[in-house]
Design a protein around this motif. Structure first.
Motif, mmCIF file in Angstrom:
data_model
loop_
_atom_site.group_PDB
_atom_site.id
_atom_site.type_symbol
_atom_site.label_atom_id
_atom_site.label_comp_id
_atom_site.label_asym_id
_atom_site.label_seq_id
_atom_site.Cartn_x
_atom_site.Cartn_y
_atom_site.Cartn_z
ATOM 1 N N VAL A 183 0.858 -1.193 0.000
ATOM 2 C CA VAL A 183 0.000 0.000 0.000
ATOM 3 C C VAL A 183 0.896 1.244 0.000
ATOM 4 C CG1 VAL A 183 -0.156 -0.097 2.536
ATOM 5 C CG2 VAL A 183 -1.915 1.099 1.275
ATOM 6 N N ASP A 184 0.435 2.312 -0.651
ATOM 7 C CA ASP A 184 1.081 3.619 -0.499
ATOM 8 C C ASP A 184 0.218 4.417 0.467
ATOM 9 O OD1 ASP A 184 2.927 2.807 -2.354
ATOM 10 O OD2 ASP A 184 2.523 4.419 -3.794
ATOM 11 N N ILE A 185 0.864 5.139 1.353
ATOM 12 C CA ILE A 185 0.097 5.918 2.331
ATOM 13 C C ILE A 185 0.608 7.361 2.372
ATOM 14 C CG2 ILE A 185 1.549 5.094 4.266
ATOM 15 C CD1 ILE A 185 -0.988 5.320 6.041
ATOM 16 N N CYS A 203 -4.392 2.142 7.542
ATOM 17 C CA CYS A 203 -4.376 2.776 6.223
ATOM 18 C C CYS A 203 -5.824 2.921 5.774
ATOM 19 C CB CYS A 203 -3.621 1.902 5.220
ATOM 20 S SG CYS A 203 -1.904 1.657 5.649
ATOM 21 N N ARG A 204 -6.233 4.155 5.476
ATOM 22 C CA ARG A 204 -7.643 4.392 5.124
ATOM 23 C C ARG A 204 -7.754 4.836 3.683
ATOM 24 N NH1 ARG A 204 -11.521 6.581 9.606
ATOM 25 N NH2 ARG A 204 -12.807 5.680 7.959
ATOM 26 N N LYS A 233 -13.531 1.470 3.723
ATOM 27 C CA LYS A 233 -12.327 0.784 3.225
ATOM 28 C C LYS A 233 -11.112 1.177 4.054
ATOM 29 C CE LYS A 233 -13.530 -0.091 -1.561
ATOM 30 N NZ LYS A 233 -13.209 0.157 -2.949
ATOM 31 N N ARG A 234 -10.644 0.251 4.866
ATOM 32 C CA ARG A 234 -9.459 0.525 5.678
ATOM 33 C C ARG A 234 -8.787 -0.791 6.022
ATOM 34 N NH1 ARG A 234 -12.851 1.609 10.889
ATOM 35 N NH2 ARG A 234 -14.282 -0.074 10.458
ATOM 36 N N ALA A 235 -7.518 -0.724 6.335
ATOM 37 C CA ALA A 235 -6.780 -1.942 6.677
ATOM 38 C C ALA A 235 -5.615 -1.596 7.591
ATOM 39 C CB ALA A 235 -6.243 -2.581 5.395
ATOM 40 N N TYR A 236 -5.339 -2.526 8.528
ATOM 41 C CA TYR A 236 -4.123 -2.375 9.324
ATOM 42 C C TYR A 236 -2.980 -3.008 8.560
ATOM 43 C CZ TYR A 236 -6.631 -0.888 13.502
ATOM 44 O OH TYR A 236 -7.376 -0.183 14.400
ATOM 45 N N VAL A 237 -1.840 -2.365 8.603
ATOM 46 C CA VAL A 237 -0.660 -2.921 7.938
ATOM 47 C C VAL A 237 0.496 -2.907 8.935
ATOM 48 C CG1 VAL A 237 1.002 -2.559 6.062
ATOM 49 C CG2 VAL A 237 -1.422 -2.105 5.668
ATOM 50 N N LYS A 272 -3.448 -0.537 -3.536
ATOM 51 C CA LYS A 272 -4.116 0.319 -2.545
ATOM 52 C C LYS A 272 -3.348 1.625 -2.323
ATOM 53 C CE LYS A 272 -6.523 -3.244 0.046
ATOM 54 N NZ LYS A 272 -6.164 -4.345 -0.899
ATOM 55 N N VAL A 273 -4.101 2.705 -2.395
ATOM 56 C CA VAL A 273 -3.556 4.030 -2.108
ATOM 57 C C VAL A 273 -4.361 4.588 -0.941
ATOM 58 C CG1 VAL A 273 -3.386 6.378 -3.008
ATOM 59 C CG2 VAL A 273 -2.756 4.449 -4.462
ATOM 60 N N SER A 274 -3.667 4.999 0.113
ATOM 61 C CA SER A 274 -4.402 5.328 1.336
ATOM 62 C C SER A 274 -3.871 6.593 2.012
ATOM 63 C CB SER A 274 -4.293 4.153 2.301
ATOM 64 O OG SER A 274 -2.950 4.031 2.718
ATOM 65 N N VAL A 275 -4.588 6.998 3.070
ATOM 66 C CA VAL A 275 -4.133 8.111 3.903
ATOM 67 C C VAL A 275 -4.128 7.641 5.357
ATOM 68 C CG1 VAL A 275 -4.978 9.927 2.348
ATOM 69 C CG2 VAL A 275 -6.505 9.029 4.107
ATOM 70 N N SER A 276 -3.374 8.347 6.192
ATOM 71 C CA SER A 276 -3.357 8.005 7.615
ATOM 72 C C SER A 276 -4.713 8.382 8.226
ATOM 73 C CB SER A 276 -2.239 8.783 8.322
ATOM 74 O OG SER A 276 -2.542 10.165 8.262
ATOM 75 N N ALA A 277 -4.988 7.837 9.384
ATOM 76 C CA ALA A 277 -6.265 8.124 10.049
ATOM 77 C C ALA A 277 -6.401 9.623 10.309
ATOM 78 C CB ALA A 277 -6.335 7.339 11.358
#
Ligand SMILES: Nc1ncnc2c1ncn2[C@@H]1O[C@H](COP(=O)(O)OP(=O)(O)OP(=O)(O)O)[C@@H](O)[C@H]1O
Ligand SMILES: O=P(O)(O)OC[C@H]1O[C@H](OP(=O)(O)OP(=O)(O)O)[C@H](O)[C@@H]1O
Ligand SMILES: O=C(O)c1cccnc1
Ligand SMILES: [Mg+2]
Length: 563
Positions: free
Chosen positions: A452-454, A471-472, A479-483, A538-543
């Motif tokens: 994932v990129d965050i 990662c959200r 859509k979110r996941a712990y990494v 997956k492309v995500s942002v921090s909480a």
């Protein structure tokens, strides 16, 4: 593997851009811009706002060609542009003539004084595999100056990344072992399209180009064969007057190479193994091949489809190749440029193998077969499915024009001004920008693949190896996941420090960028890479950033009133 065709140069020692030279194309100047950048710059200046510190992100919204990855290319040209960004008097006079006469003269003095010494650029390294929404470049500086950079930077990244991705996709289908030659110059969108295509196709994994100017400018290996015109320019073997050829070790001279070729042709005609495949071959074609072999005995490669591949081109090539073999030379191979490339390559291979067996010429069966003619990802895929014996592909039109998708939607959006995060809203969620000056990371899993990129806020602590991080999805709440990353890679590096005092990343030679790109592509999980229905990366942002985006969204979006 044997190289296709005449080798004109090897890769040169690449020039290290430390100086930093200007853009390759001298047309890349501050005027290579949209008019509205100048009108906005004037309005910022007139309003006393021009020196407000702004942060812009350069990114794209969707991967091209129906795929789930993009190759980032064009960064070096951007840095060359930034490093040399100054208006000439001539350019200022033209801007003045183009803006309304009511614009105050002081603005032109302002333009006279600006450069990029107060601009800071962080970017992902060129050749990296990149994904939508993640900033490829973060450009920070006085708002009027950075505004003037938008169009040229987007222009320099757009086609470069698109065509590098196209090249990478062609490489993926062709397979690692095939030689890929870029033959697109004549079909490219103008001279800059041609030069850019050659540069970035090499970066994306092609092996060589036919474009001589690109060879000179970038040290890209040059390759080439010959065209139908060369074959059809001959009428008969009698035209060849200089027929002598020295053996490869110079120990003897064959006074009549053409007769030696004719002798081999008769042997082939009457051979047991090949008997009946062909009768009289085209003698003008034979003359063309013999003549080309006399010119390039060490690099003989023949285009065999001018008259009839199996009844003329291939036997004629073999006669010349066997004559060369008598003199200690190894012919390189053939090029097929029409018809059923899978079938013809298989038939040709059988013919080569039969010759190896019949005449005991070591390795003749492995003689190189190059194919060309309107190739693209689909035809390469179809050839693979049918089975073929092609070693090298020459690809032009579809590759360099990016026929399957003509543009990558790169955008340049304001994300912060005077330390105030900014957002751009849209009815279309995919067009909502991600605010704030950000940091970006790639998180790798235990199998070594990027997971994932965050994106995080600039001042958030960075993700740590072995530490769980949420990662959200930036816009989809569910859509979110712990990494728990096994490796964390910070993506944005400082390529232009401005006045920050940070160290500037080196601009590596193109050959290293190409290797980096190939390594990056190899690192991806295969399901992201497949052509049909690839899995999105997956492309995500921090909480924290997620909460902030949605807070700002609510703040900026007007509340409707129903009546
Ligand atoms: N075995 C194959 N499977 C699928 N596509 C193929 C195969 N062999 C060739 N092709 C593609 O089929 C197309 C053939 O095009 P077309 O019939 O216009 O050319 P041609 O008549 O063979 O040659 P020319 O360019 O001389 O007209 C090309 O795009 C080529 O890449
Ligand atoms: O087909 P592309 O992928 O663009 O590759 C380059 C083509 O350019 C050359 O011929 P050209 O197309 O000029 O003439 P042709 O169509 O008669 O072969 C070459 O023989 C290839 O066919
Ligand atoms: O060298 C070649 O074979 C070549 C070069 C450009 C276009 N088509 C073919
Ligand atoms: Mg063609």
């Amino acid at each position: 593997m044997a190289a296709a065709g005449v080798v004109a140069n090897g890769p040169k020692e690449e020039k290290q851009a430390v100086g930093i030279d200007g853009p390759t194309n001298p047309m890349v100047t501050p005027l290579l811009n949209d008019l509205y950048q100048f009108t906005m710059a004037y309005a910022y200046w007139k309003g006393g706002k021009h020196n407000e510190r702004a942060v812009f992100d350069l990114y794209f919204r969707r991967n091209p060609f129906g795929g789930e990855y993009t190759v980032f290319a064009g960064l070096e040209e951007c840095i060359r542009f930034i490093a040399n960004f100054r208006f000439t008097e001539d350019e200022i006079a033209f801007v003045q003539a183009s803006l309304p006469p009511s614009c105050e003269i002081g603005f032109y003095d302002y333009l006279r004084g600006i450069d990029c010494s107060d601009v800071e650029i962080h970017a992902i390294s060129e050749g990296f595999v990149v994904f939508p929404k993640i900033p490829l470049m973060r450009v920070e500086g006085p708002v009027a100056v950075v505004q003037l950079l938008e169009t040229p930077l987007v222009n320099l990244i757009n086609y470069a990344s698109l065509v590098a991705t196209n090249a990478a996709r062609h490489r993926f289908v062709a397979g690692k072992s095939k030689l890929l030659l870029e033959f697109g110059l004549r079909r490219a969108q103008g001279p800059d399209g041609g030069i850019g295509a050659s540069k970035y196709c090499y970066m994306g994994g092609f092996d060589a180009t036919s474009n001589v100017a690109a060879g000179k400018l970038f040290g890209i290996p040059l390759r080439g064969t010959h065209s139908h015109a060369f074959v059809s320019s001959f009428m008969s073997p009698d035209e060849i007057t200089e027929k002598s050829l020295k053996s490869s070790d110079s120990s003897n001279i064959c006074e009549d190479f053409v007769s030696l070729v004719q002798a081999w042709l008769s042997k082939l005609k009457w051979s047991q193994l090949l008997g009946g495949i062909f009768g009289e071959t085209n003698q003008s074609e034979l003359a063309a091949f013999a003549s080309y072999a006399l010119a390039f005995p060490k690099n003989f490669l023949a285009l065999v489809d001018t008259y009839d591949v199996m009844r003329s081109g291939v036997p004629n090539f073999c006669a010349v190749a066997l004559a060369l073999n008598d003199l200690g030379y190894k012919a390189l191979g053939i090029r097929l440029d029409s018809g059923d490339l899978a079938y013809q390559s298989c038939e040709t291979r059988k013919f080569f193998q039969a010759i190896e067996k019949e005449f005991g010429v070591a390795d003749f069966g492995r003689t190189n077969i190059t194919a060309s003619n309107d190739l693209n990802e689909e035809t390469l895929d179809a050839l693979n499915k049918q089975g073929h014996e092609i070693d090298a592909f020459g690809i032009g039109t579809h590759l360099v024009t990016c026929y399957a998708q003509p543009a990558l939607g790169v955008v340049f959006k304001l994300v912060e001004i005077n330390n105030q995060p900014r957002i751009k809203l849209s009815e279309d969620v995919s067009k909502v920008s991600i605010p704030c000056k950000k940091r970006c990371y790639r998180l790798y899993g235990k199998e070594g693949y990027p997971l994932v990129d965050i994106m995080t806020g600039e001042n958030e602590p960075s993700p740590k190896v072995g530490e769980r991080i949420l990662c959200r999805h930036p816009f989809n709440e569910s859509k979110r996941a712990y990494v728990v990353p096994k490796r964390v890679e910070e993506l944005l590096k400082c390529f232009w420090p401005g006045r920050s005092g940070k160290e500037r990343e080196e601009l590596p030679p193109i050959k290293l960028i190409r290797e980096r790109c190939i390594n990056q592509l190899n690192l991806m999980r295969p399901d992201h890479m497949r052509r049909l229905n690839p899995t999105p990366y997956k492309v995500s942002v921090s909480a924290k950033l997620y909460d902030f985006i949605h807070f700002l969204w609510l703040n900026e979006a007007p509340v409707g009133e129903l009546q």
